[in-house]
Design a protein around this motif. Sequence first.
Motif, short mmCIF file in Angstrom:
data_model
loop_
_atom_site.label_atom_id
_atom_site.label_comp_id
_atom_site.label_asym_id
_atom_site.label_seq_id
_atom_site.Cartn_x
_atom_site.Cartn_y
_atom_site.Cartn_z
N GLU A 195 -11.75 -23.03 -6.26
CA GLU A 195 -10.82 -22.44 -5.33
C GLU A 195 -10.47 -21.07 -6.02
N LEU A 196 -10.06 -21.16 -7.33
CA LEU A 196 -9.75 -19.89 -8.17
C LEU A 196 -10.88 -18.75 -8.21
N GLN A 197 -12.20 -19.21 -8.49
CA GLN A 197 -13.24 -18.30 -8.45
C GLN A 197 -13.42 -17.81 -7.18
N LEU A 198 -13.30 -18.59 -6.06
CA LEU A 198 -13.54 -18.17 -4.90
C LEU A 198 -12.54 -16.94 -4.61
N THR A 199 -11.12 -17.20 -4.97
CA THR A 199 -10.19 -16.12 -4.91
C THR A 199 -10.47 -14.91 -5.50
N ARG A 200 -10.95 -15.04 -6.78
CA ARG A 200 -11.06 -13.94 -7.74
C ARG A 200 -12.40 -13.26 -7.36
N TYR A 201 -13.35 -13.82 -7.08
CA TYR A 201 -14.64 -13.09 -6.71
C TYR A 201 -14.89 -12.85 -5.33
N VAL A 202 -14.34 -13.45 -4.32
CA VAL A 202 -14.87 -13.38 -2.92
C VAL A 202 -13.64 -12.73 -2.32
N THR A 203 -12.61 -13.39 -2.36
CA THR A 203 -11.62 -12.93 -1.37
C THR A 203 -10.79 -11.50 -1.83
N LEU A 204 -10.40 -11.65 -2.89
CA LEU A 204 -9.65 -10.23 -3.49
C LEU A 204 -10.61 -9.14 -3.43
N PRO A 205 -11.79 -9.13 -3.85
CA PRO A 205 -12.54 -7.78 -3.75
C PRO A 205 -12.78 -7.40 -2.11
N LEU A 206 -12.94 -8.14 -1.27
CA LEU A 206 -13.13 -8.25 0.09
C LEU A 206 -11.86 -7.31 0.69
N LEU A 207 -10.83 -7.95 0.16
CA LEU A 207 -9.50 -7.88 0.57
C LEU A 207 -8.81 -6.31 0.27
N ARG A 208 -9.41 -5.82 -0.70
CA ARG A 208 -9.01 -4.47 -1.44
C ARG A 208 -8.60 -3.61 -0.41
N PRO A 209 -9.44 -3.20 0.59
CA PRO A 209 -9.03 -2.18 1.51
C PRO A 209 -7.32 -2.43 2.25
N THR A 210 -7.61 -3.99 2.67
CA THR A 210 -6.29 -4.41 3.32
C THR A 210 -5.00 -4.28 2.47
N ILE A 211 -5.35 -4.67 1.16
CA ILE A 211 -4.03 -4.49 0.15
C ILE A 211 -3.68 -2.93 0.25
N SER A 212 -4.74 -2.17 0.00
CA SER A 212 -4.08 -0.72 -0.35
C SER A 212 -3.42 -0.03 1.09
N VAL A 213 -4.00 -0.42 2.11
CA VAL A 213 -3.13 -0.19 3.36
C VAL A 213 -1.79 -0.71 3.37
N ALA A 214 -1.73 -2.11 3.17
CA ALA A 214 -0.48 -2.79 2.91
C ALA A 214 0.57 -2.22 1.93
N VAL A 215 0.18 -1.80 0.91
CA VAL A 215 0.95 -1.46 -0.15
C VAL A 215 1.56 0.28 0.30
N ILE A 216 0.57 0.88 1.00
CA ILE A 216 1.27 2.29 1.43
C ILE A 216 2.24 2.07 2.37
N LEU A 217 2.00 1.02 3.14
CA LEU A 217 2.95 0.73 4.28
C LEU A 217 4.30 0.48 3.74
N ARG A 218 4.31 -0.46 2.97
CA ARG A 218 5.34 -0.91 2.05
C ARG A 218 6.16 0.05 1.38
N ILE A 219 5.48 0.91 0.68
CA ILE A 219 6.10 1.98 0.09
C ILE A 219 6.84 2.63 1.00
N ILE A 220 6.14 3.25 2.19
CA ILE A 220 6.83 4.20 3.24
C ILE A 220 8.24 3.46 3.42
N PHE A 221 7.95 2.18 3.77
CA PHE A 221 9.45 1.23 4.39
C PHE A 221 10.51 1.25 3.18
N ALA A 222 10.01 1.27 1.79
CA ALA A 222 10.95 1.13 0.87
C ALA A 222 11.69 2.28 0.72
#
Lengths: 290, 292
Positions: A195-222
């Motif tokens: 499960e850990l490898q799955l997270t590290r090598y599949v989920t996280l790389p694919l999620l990168r664009p979503t994370i980057s959008v979420a981060v900028i939205l949250r900075i704007i909220f902050a």
Amino acid sequence: MFNRAFRYWALLPAVLVLGLLTLYPIVQLIRMSFSDLQYVQAGISWTSVGLKNFRTIFGDPIALVALRNTAVFALVTVTIETVVALVLAIAVNRVKIFSRFYRVIVILPMLIPPIAIGVMWLMIVNFNYGVLNELLISFGIQGPAWLNTAALAFPTIIVVDIWHWVSFMFLILLAGIESLPQELNEAARIDGATELQLTRYVTLPLLRPTISVAVILRIIFAFKVFDEIYLLTNGGPGNATQVISSYVEAVFFGQARMGYAAALALATAVLIVVFVVGYQRINTIAGRAS
Amino acid sequence: MPKIGDRRGVSVRNVSHAVRKEPFLGHLILWLAVLVTVLPMLVTLLTSLKYTRDIISGSLFFQPTLGNYASLFTGQGGDFLHLLLNSVIASVGSTAIVIIISSLAAYSISRFKWPRWVSGVIVSWLLFAQMLPPIVFVGPFYLMSRTLGVYNTPVALVMAYIVLDFPLAMFILRRFFADVPSEIEDAALIDGASHATTFLRIIVPIVSPGITAAALLSFVFSWNDFIFALSLTSSSSGMTIPVGIANFAQEYQILYGEMTSAAFFAAIPAIILVVFAQRYITTGLALGSVKG
């Protein structure tokens, strides 16, 4: 006639509303920032003062403190919230039972009025009747005044913010995870990935664009933070928890320096736009490079 | 069309459910999160049900009372009923206006051929407006409400909340309108229906999940606002619940009973929405913010 022009009629109210309620106030803000506004009997008098208000900003130590606090606040809260929310979102995605229950509870804080969140935390960190200090006393420790000690007030505010906004990050990241093709997970599992490898090598790389959008939205909220700080510390003690919004509000209403407050607000707006545009640029370049 | 509650990959997941066991660590972490989330709310709820003597003594076992809630509407809490009314007027009023205006605009932008720059300008302007902290608008709105003579009335708040709610509503609805198959609309138009009729009778019912999501979120944003209500009102004839709560907390002597009961009361819509309309909230926010 009406029918053929329907698309214009349909758009017109929005254009009018946006013009009157967003464009006009911003033009007004710019005018205010170049003026000195005074309460007089007939209403408010305007005197043009050129760039004076903007020069004042650079000689104002509290403005600098407020900006620094806001930046530190945004950096710390968004970093912690992203990590926590990521862990929670991946966990919810992997469990089978209670999944809906977890979702409902974790999302809840985002929808509660921030001022009520302030109250909820006041009942925990209040010096006299707060649950935290009562708990400490039962261990024989006299707890500190969390909100009235300069070194503790800011971290306390950060904890409250994390409690509030992990919910939003969780929601966005979970939506991102759920839109990833589940077949990939299955394929990885069949190939024997943990499960850990799955997270590290599949989920996280694919999620990168979503994370980057979420981060900028949250900075704007902050950068919008105000309510909880107003209730819990009102910028104090001293200016230990002073942020941009609380300072502008204090200058505008407390000190009645409306022109200067407008200049501060305008500077904030410019700063945010520059930051967001810069972030998007860097992100696009980084996205292409990787 | 984005469907509320679209469960993508359900079948695949079901297969995996059969082979995979429950991740123990995941449940542990999530229960911890649930505990941390619920605790402050529980403390507030319990305090709101205590007599003042029990709040001061901090006893865990106490005789519960609804006295604090009653006193909001009758006793020292003063004009809470008035604040509630203002909150409802401002939230419902702004939501109604935002939904009508933004669904018309979203329909126009997404269903008709506009030059590229038209939607470009509107979308970037909305993104810009959404980005700015409310404090940027507070000063101009204060002057505007004074000039128009609506200071300290719900009208001033409705105006401010339109700014607060409009961008997200527009982003959500634009996505929903864009995904309506154009054949449906063409069929109605060929049958002789006007654009207005097609919009009202055909399109609006199809996108009603999007409208519901946008309306619920607009309501929540307006209901939760504090900074505009604080800045644009001065007495109970215009104030909303959050300002009332802050006043309880800032009295020389904090009115714990009233403060906690008012706070819990203000949180009730959030609790109802998350339990009964979680799908709308989730889809609305995910669509409106990320893909807007």
